[in-house]
Design a protein around this motif. Structure first.
Motif, PDB file in Angstrom:
ATOM      1  N   UNK A  84      -0.772   7.192   6.348  1.00 17.44           N
ATOM      2  CA  UNK A  84      -1.118   6.280   7.624  1.00 17.44           C
ATOM      3  C   UNK A  84      -2.051   7.111   8.389  1.00 17.44           C
ATOM      4  N   UNK A  85      -3.145   6.569   8.841  1.00 21.06           N
ATOM      5  CA  UNK A  85      -4.065   7.154   9.977  1.00 21.06           C
ATOM      6  C   UNK A  85      -4.519   8.446   9.464  1.00 21.06           C
ATOM      7  N   UNK A  86      -4.339   9.094   8.322  1.00 27.13           N
ATOM      8  CA  UNK A  86      -4.923  10.186   7.893  1.00 27.13           C
ATOM      9  C   UNK A  86      -6.443   9.922   7.108  1.00 27.13           C
ATOM     10  N   UNK A  87      -7.063  11.028   7.085  1.00 29.99           N
ATOM     11  CA  UNK A  87      -8.408  11.210   6.108  1.00 29.99           C
ATOM     12  C   UNK A  87      -8.273  11.602   4.965  1.00 29.99           C
ATOM     13  N   UNK A  88      -8.806  10.798   3.784  1.00 30.28           N
ATOM     14  CA  UNK A  88      -8.724  11.298   2.640  1.00 30.28           C
ATOM     15  C   UNK A  88     -10.061  11.393   2.124  1.00 30.28           C
ATOM     16  N   UNK A  89     -10.458  12.408   1.325  1.00 28.03           N
ATOM     17  CA  UNK A  89     -11.527  12.503   0.579  1.00 28.03           C
ATOM     18  C   UNK A  89     -11.245  12.582  -0.870  1.00 28.03           C
ATOM     19  N   UNK A  90     -11.643  11.420  -1.678  1.00 23.65           N
ATOM     20  CA  UNK A  90     -11.230  11.381  -3.083  1.00 23.65           C
ATOM     21  C   UNK A  90     -12.315  11.610  -3.787  1.00 23.65           C
ATOM     22  N   UNK A  91     -12.698  13.254  -4.191  1.00 22.77           N
ATOM     23  CA  UNK A  91     -13.593  13.678  -4.995  1.00 22.77           C
ATOM     24  C   UNK A  91     -13.719  13.549  -6.384  1.00 22.77           C
ATOM     25  N   UNK A  92     -14.722  12.818  -7.036  1.00 19.32           N
ATOM     26  CA  UNK A  92     -14.540  12.591  -8.511  1.00 19.32           C
ATOM     27  C   UNK A  92     -13.854  11.166  -8.398  1.00 19.32           C
ATOM     28  N   UNK A  93     -14.031  10.211  -7.554  1.00 18.43           N
ATOM     29  CA  UNK A  93     -12.918   9.013  -7.299  1.00 18.43           C
ATOM     30  C   UNK A  93     -13.205   8.025  -8.831  1.00 18.43           C
ATOM     31  N   UNK A  94     -14.224   8.254  -9.569  1.00 16.43           N
ATOM     32  CA  UNK A  94     -14.383   7.456 -10.571  1.00 16.43           C
ATOM     33  C   UNK A  94     -13.820   5.861 -10.127  1.00 16.43           C
ATOM     34  N   UNK A  95     -13.017   5.065 -10.968  1.00 11.92           N
ATOM     35  CA  UNK A  95     -12.903   3.787 -10.662  1.00 11.92           C
ATOM     36  C   UNK A  95     -12.050   3.594  -9.228  1.00 11.92           C
ATOM     37  N   UNK A  96     -11.689   4.527  -8.696  1.00 15.47           N
ATOM     38  CA  UNK A  96     -11.022   4.445  -7.373  1.00 15.47           C
ATOM     39  C   UNK A  96      -9.569   4.143  -7.094  1.00 15.47           C
ATOM     40  N   UNK A  97      -8.845   4.151  -8.144  1.00 13.99           N
ATOM     41  CA  UNK A  97      -7.354   3.962  -8.085  1.00 13.99           C
ATOM     42  C   UNK A  97      -6.546   4.813  -7.009  1.00 13.99           C
ATOM     43  N   UNK A  98      -6.900   6.025  -7.090  1.00 15.92           N
ATOM     44  CA  UNK A  98      -6.183   6.888  -5.871  1.00 15.92           C
ATOM     45  C   UNK A  98      -6.556   6.505  -4.610  1.00 15.92           C
ATOM     46  N   UNK A  99      -7.890   6.573  -4.337  1.00 16.42           N
ATOM     47  CA  UNK A  99      -8.576   6.390  -3.160  1.00 16.42           C
ATOM     48  C   UNK A  99      -8.232   5.160  -2.396  1.00 16.42           C
ATOM     49  N   UNK A 100      -8.306   4.060  -3.522  1.00 19.33           N
ATOM     50  CA  UNK A 100      -7.727   2.759  -2.887  1.00 19.33           C
ATOM     51  C   UNK A 100      -6.475   2.607  -2.909  1.00 19.33           C
ATOM     52  N   UNK A 101      -5.381   3.328  -3.455  1.00 19.72           N
ATOM     53  CA  UNK A 101      -4.400   3.135  -3.119  1.00 19.72           C
ATOM     54  C   UNK A 101      -3.673   4.039  -1.858  1.00 19.72           C
ATOM     55  N   UNK A 102      -4.642   5.164  -1.633  1.00 18.43           N
ATOM     56  CA  UNK A 102      -4.310   5.475  -0.213  1.00 18.43           C
ATOM     57  C   UNK A 102      -4.714   4.729   0.844  1.00 18.43           C
ATOM     58  N   UNK A 103      -5.882   4.142   0.853  1.00 16.95           N
ATOM     59  CA  UNK A 103      -6.579   3.042   1.654  1.00 16.95           C
ATOM     60  C   UNK A 103      -5.318   2.181   2.022  1.00 16.95           C
ATOM     61  N   UNK A 104      -4.771   1.376   1.048  1.00 13.75           N
ATOM     62  CA  UNK A 104      -3.699   0.520   1.085  1.00 13.75           C
ATOM     63  C   UNK A 104      -2.407   1.078   1.833  1.00 13.75           C
ATOM     64  N   UNK A 105      -2.329   2.192   1.817  1.00 20.49           N
ATOM     65  CA  UNK A 105      -1.304   2.969   2.285  1.00 20.49           C
ATOM     66  C   UNK A 105      -1.580   3.380   3.924  1.00 20.49           C
ATOM     67  N   UNK A 106      -2.804   2.914   4.361  1.00 16.33           N
ATOM     68  CA  UNK A 106      -3.332   3.289   5.679  1.00 16.33           C
ATOM     69  C   UNK A 106      -4.109   4.373   5.855  1.00 16.33           C
ATOM     70  N   UNK A 107      -4.483   5.128   4.831  1.00 10.57           N
ATOM     71  CA  UNK A 107      -5.375   6.108   5.032  1.00 10.57           C
ATOM     72  C   UNK A 107      -7.005   5.670   5.339  1.00 10.57           C
ATOM     73  N   UNK A 108      -7.914   6.458   6.005  1.00 13.10           N
ATOM     74  CA  UNK A 108      -9.128   6.190   5.787  1.00 13.10           C
ATOM     75  C   UNK A 108      -9.819   6.995   4.974  1.00 13.10           C
ATOM     76  N   UNK A 109     -10.386   6.464   3.809  1.00 11.51           N
ATOM     77  CA  UNK A 109     -10.498   7.246   2.740  1.00 11.51           C
ATOM     78  C   UNK A 109     -12.227   7.044   2.370  1.00 11.51           C
ATOM     79  N   UNK A 110     -12.805   8.136   1.807  1.00  8.80           N
ATOM     80  CA  UNK A 110     -14.121   8.220   1.340  1.00  8.80           C
ATOM     81  C   UNK A 110     -14.094   8.807  -0.026  1.00  8.80           C
ATOM     82  N   UNK A 111     -14.637   7.769  -0.863  1.00  9.12           N
ATOM     83  CA  UNK A 111     -14.599   8.171  -2.388  1.00  9.12           C
ATOM     84  C   UNK A 111     -15.676   8.781  -2.671  1.00  9.12           C
TER      85      UNK A 111
END
Length: 126
Positions: free
Chosen positions: A66-93
């Motif tokens: 929650x409230x962290x910044x996450x960069x998902x390099x090689x995000x592909x279809x986005x499962x990990x980044x989207x999951x992190x965003x669902x859990x409250x992270x600010x994500x750049x894929x």
């Protein structure tokens, strides 16, 4: 494993019920995969159970997502980044493949369980 299936996942929606690992996995099972994986880019889909377990482990370690910044390099279809965003992270894929970025953008809309938009942006870059 199954012993963690009912542990709550700390989301950023403190007013609502905690999201359990199995609920996060269930959401991620709706993640649309690559339509035509590009072998030269080593594209493969992260399975929902793996993505949910990774995110659950991260969210329950240290300070959580929650409230962290996450960069998902090689995000592909986005499962990990989207999951992190669902859990409250600010994500750049980030992905080199515009087709993957388009799928990830669709997935971020389709998988969002909340009324407001997820805090996630996608960038096509090398």
């Amino acid at each position: 494993g199954p012993e963690h299936a009912n542990q709550p996942v700390r989301g950023f929606r403190s007013s609502g019920p905690s999201m359990k690992l199995k609920d996060l996995q269930s959401l991620l099972e709706g993640c649309k995969p690559f339509e035509d994986p590009k072998i030269q880019l080593e594209q493969y889909t992260t399975r929902p159970n793996i993505a949910a377990c990774i995110l659950h482990s991260i969210d329950n370690s240290f300070e959580g997502l929650a409230e962290t910044s996450v960069v998902d390099l090689g995000c592909g279809a986005g499962a990990l980044g989207i999951g992190a965003a669902i859990l409250g992270a600010h994500v750049t894929g980030v992905d080199i493949d515009m087709d993957a970025i388009q799928i990830a953008q669709e997935n971020s809309c389709e998988l969002n369980p909340y009324e407001e938009e997820l805090s996630i942006d996608f960038v096509c870059a090398n």
